[in-house]
Design a protein around this motif. Structure first.
Motif, PDB file in Angstrom:
ATOM      1  N   THR A  97      20.969 -12.953   8.285  1.00 20.41           N
ATOM      2  CA  THR A  97      21.173 -13.064   6.845  1.00 20.41           C
ATOM      3  C   THR A  97      21.356 -11.665   6.278  1.00 20.41           C
ATOM      4  OG1 THR A  97      19.791 -15.037   6.743  1.00 20.41           O
ATOM      5  CG2 THR A  97      20.140 -13.854   4.677  1.00 20.41           C
ATOM      6  N   LYS A  98      22.356 -11.506   5.424  1.00 19.49           N
ATOM      7  CA  LYS A  98      22.586 -10.227   4.750  1.00 19.49           C
ATOM      8  C   LYS A  98      22.157 -10.393   3.293  1.00 19.49           C
ATOM      9  CE  LYS A  98      26.051  -6.641   4.097  1.00 19.49           C
ATOM     10  NZ  LYS A  98      25.220  -5.550   4.551  1.00 19.49           N
ATOM     11  N   ILE A  99      21.245  -9.548   2.854  1.00 16.03           N
ATOM     12  CA  ILE A  99      20.779  -9.597   1.469  1.00 16.03           C
ATOM     13  C   ILE A  99      21.684  -8.690   0.647  1.00 16.03           C
ATOM     14  CG2 ILE A  99      18.862  -9.092  -0.091  1.00 16.03           C
ATOM     15  CD1 ILE A  99      16.989  -9.787   2.264  1.00 16.03           C
ATOM     16  N   VAL A 100      22.315  -9.277  -0.387  1.00 20.88           N
ATOM     17  CA  VAL A 100      23.306  -8.541  -1.174  1.00 20.88           C
ATOM     18  C   VAL A 100      23.048  -8.691  -2.668  1.00 20.88           C
ATOM     19  CG1 VAL A 100      25.105  -8.768   0.587  1.00 20.88           C
ATOM     20  CG2 VAL A 100      24.945 -10.465  -1.221  1.00 20.88           C
ATOM     21  N   GLN A 101      23.531  -7.715  -3.407  1.00 19.43           N
ATOM     22  CA  GLN A 101      23.489  -7.731  -4.873  1.00 19.43           C
ATOM     23  C   GLN A 101      24.766  -8.407  -5.353  1.00 19.43           C
ATOM     24  OE1 GLN A 101      20.939  -6.167  -6.678  1.00 19.43           O
ATOM     25  NE2 GLN A 101      21.779  -6.970  -8.572  1.00 19.43           N
ATOM     26  N   LEU A 102      24.654  -9.380  -6.228  1.00 20.34           N
ATOM     27  CA  LEU A 102      25.816 -10.057  -6.796  1.00 20.34           C
ATOM     28  C   LEU A 102      26.367  -9.245  -7.962  1.00 20.34           C
ATOM     29  CD1 LEU A 102      24.365 -13.675  -6.832  1.00 20.34           C
ATOM     30  CD2 LEU A 102      25.810 -12.621  -5.075  1.00 20.34           C
ATOM     31  N   ASP A 103      27.674  -9.371  -8.210  1.00 23.07           N
ATOM     32  CA  ASP A 103      28.246  -8.655  -9.354  1.00 23.07           C
ATOM     33  C   ASP A 103      27.976  -9.439 -10.634  1.00 23.07           C
ATOM     34  OD1 ASP A 103      30.159 -10.697  -9.539  1.00 23.07           O
ATOM     35  OD2 ASP A 103      31.773  -9.498  -8.673  1.00 23.07           O
ATOM     36  N   GLN A 104      28.500  -8.978 -11.760  1.00 20.72           N
ATOM     37  CA  GLN A 104      28.237  -9.615 -13.051  1.00 20.72           C
ATOM     38  C   GLN A 104      28.762 -11.043 -13.124  1.00 20.72           C
ATOM     39  OE1 GLN A 104      29.875  -6.884 -15.890  1.00 20.72           O
ATOM     40  NE2 GLN A 104      28.067  -5.578 -15.870  1.00 20.72           N
ATOM     41  N   SER A 105      29.743 -11.360 -12.279  1.00 18.05           N
ATOM     42  CA  SER A 105      30.303 -12.712 -12.243  1.00 18.05           C
ATOM     43  C   SER A 105      29.549 -13.618 -11.286  1.00 18.05           C
ATOM     44  CB  SER A 105      31.767 -12.655 -11.803  1.00 18.05           C
ATOM     45  OG  SER A 105      32.507 -11.840 -12.658  1.00 18.05           O
ATOM     46  N   GLY A 106      28.533 -13.082 -10.625  1.00 18.08           N
ATOM     47  CA  GLY A 106      27.776 -13.869  -9.657  1.00 18.08           C
ATOM     48  C   GLY A 106      28.417 -13.931  -8.287  1.00 18.08           C
ATOM     49  N   LEU A 107      29.343 -13.001  -8.018  1.00 21.10           N
ATOM     50  CA  LEU A 107      30.040 -12.975  -6.728  1.00 21.10           C
ATOM     51  C   LEU A 107      29.433 -11.911  -5.816  1.00 21.10           C
ATOM     52  CD1 LEU A 107      33.698 -13.122  -8.072  1.00 21.10           C
ATOM     53  CD2 LEU A 107      32.290 -15.028  -7.245  1.00 21.10           C
ATOM     54  N   PRO A 108      29.370 -12.200  -4.512  1.00 23.74           N
ATOM     55  CA  PRO A 108      28.861 -11.203  -3.575  1.00 23.74           C
ATOM     56  C   PRO A 108      29.952 -10.189  -3.239  1.00 23.74           C
ATOM     57  CG  PRO A 108      29.499 -13.157  -2.373  1.00 23.74           C
ATOM     58  CD  PRO A 108      29.684 -13.466  -3.844  1.00 23.74           C
ATOM     59  N   PRO A 109      29.590  -9.076  -2.573  1.00 25.20           N
ATOM     60  CA  PRO A 109      30.624  -8.173  -2.066  1.00 25.20           C
ATOM     61  C   PRO A 109      31.584  -8.968  -1.178  1.00 25.20           C
ATOM     62  CG  PRO A 109      28.451  -7.184  -1.835  1.00 25.20           C
ATOM     63  CD  PRO A 109      28.238  -8.606  -2.266  1.00 25.20           C
ATOM     64  N   THR A 110      32.863  -8.622  -1.205  1.00 25.13           N
ATOM     65  CA  THR A 110      33.883  -9.409  -0.506  1.00 25.13           C
ATOM     66  C   THR A 110      33.717  -9.422   1.001  1.00 25.13           C
ATOM     67  OG1 THR A 110      35.386  -7.524  -0.489  1.00 25.13           O
ATOM     68  CG2 THR A 110      35.610  -9.111  -2.297  1.00 25.13           C
ATOM     69  N   GLY A 111      33.020  -8.446   1.534  1.00 24.74           N
ATOM     70  CA  GLY A 111      32.820  -8.413   2.979  1.00 24.74           C
ATOM     71  C   GLY A 111      32.102  -7.155   3.399  1.00 24.74           C
ATOM     72  N   PHE A 112      31.958  -7.015   4.701  1.00 25.21           N
ATOM     73  CA  PHE A 112      31.342  -5.807   5.242  1.00 25.21           C
ATOM     74  C   PHE A 112      31.819  -5.610   6.674  1.00 25.21           C
ATOM     75  CE2 PHE A 112      28.425  -9.102   6.599  1.00 25.21           C
ATOM     76  CZ  PHE A 112      27.980  -8.702   7.848  1.00 25.21           C
ATOM     77  N   ARG A 113      31.673  -4.392   7.152  1.00 24.64           N
ATOM     78  CA  ARG A 113      31.966  -4.057   8.542  1.00 24.64           C
ATOM     79  C   ARG A 113      30.666  -3.589   9.165  1.00 24.64           C
ATOM     80  NH1 ARG A 113      36.303   0.359   8.901  1.00 24.64           N
ATOM     81  NH2 ARG A 113      34.863   1.326   7.474  1.00 24.64           N
ATOM     82  N   GLY A 114      30.440  -3.947  10.403  1.00 28.15           N
ATOM     83  CA  GLY A 114      29.217  -3.519  11.048  1.00 28.15           C
ATOM     84  C   GLY A 114      29.373  -3.360  12.545  1.00 28.15           C
ATOM     85  N   ARG A 115      28.497  -2.581  13.109  1.00 23.58           N
ATOM     86  CA  ARG A 115      28.441  -2.367  14.546  1.00 23.58           C
ATOM     87  C   ARG A 115      27.128  -2.981  15.005  1.00 23.58           C
ATOM     88  NH1 ARG A 115      27.287   1.721  18.362  1.00 23.58           N
ATOM     89  NH2 ARG A 115      25.911   2.724  16.884  1.00 23.58           N
ATOM     90  N   PRO A 116      27.129  -3.804  16.049  1.00 27.05           N
ATOM     91  CA  PRO A 116      25.932  -4.549  16.397  1.00 27.05           C
ATOM     92  C   PRO A 116      24.776  -3.729  16.945  1.00 27.05           C
ATOM     93  CG  PRO A 116      27.666  -4.979  17.982  1.00 27.05           C
ATOM     94  CD  PRO A 116      28.255  -4.151  16.894  1.00 27.05           C
TER      95      PRO A 116
END
Length: 97
Positions: A38-57
């Motif tokens: 699970t990724k914990i994210v801050q929603l924007d003013q419209s209630g939308l999450p960040p569009t995506g993310f990149r990660g290395r395992p």
């Protein structure tokens, strides 16, 4: 101090359960090396999450290859508590950070 710790853990449990608290929510990850997390994210003013993310395992044997990052994109998921998931989109082969 025990009460503060309990309150903090209760807040994290709510996020992990997909509940939006203080405009922050936990979004389940589907596919790829982070599947099931699970990724914990801050929603924007419209209630939308960040569009995506990149990660290395994590650490891999040998030198780190900065081109081996995995891409996840936010996708609407009405059947989840958070109403979003991060779905695996493949490997990012660009070399930018």
């Amino acid at each position: 101090m025990g009460d503060e710790n309990s309150e903090h853990l209760a807040l994290i449990r709510r996020w992990l359960a997909g509940e939006t608290v203080n405009n922050t929510v936990g979004i389940k990850i589907v596919g790829g090396p982070f599947h099931g997390r699970t990724k914990i994210v801050q929603l924007d003013q419209s209630g939308l999450p960040p569009t995506g993310f990149r990660g290395r395992p994590g650490r891999i044997s040998g030198p780190w290859n900065p081109a081996a990052k995995h891409i996840y994109l936010a996708v609407r998921a009405p059947d989840t508590t958070a109403h979003w998931t991060y779905e695996y989109a493949g490997i990012d082969t660009t070399t930018d950070a």
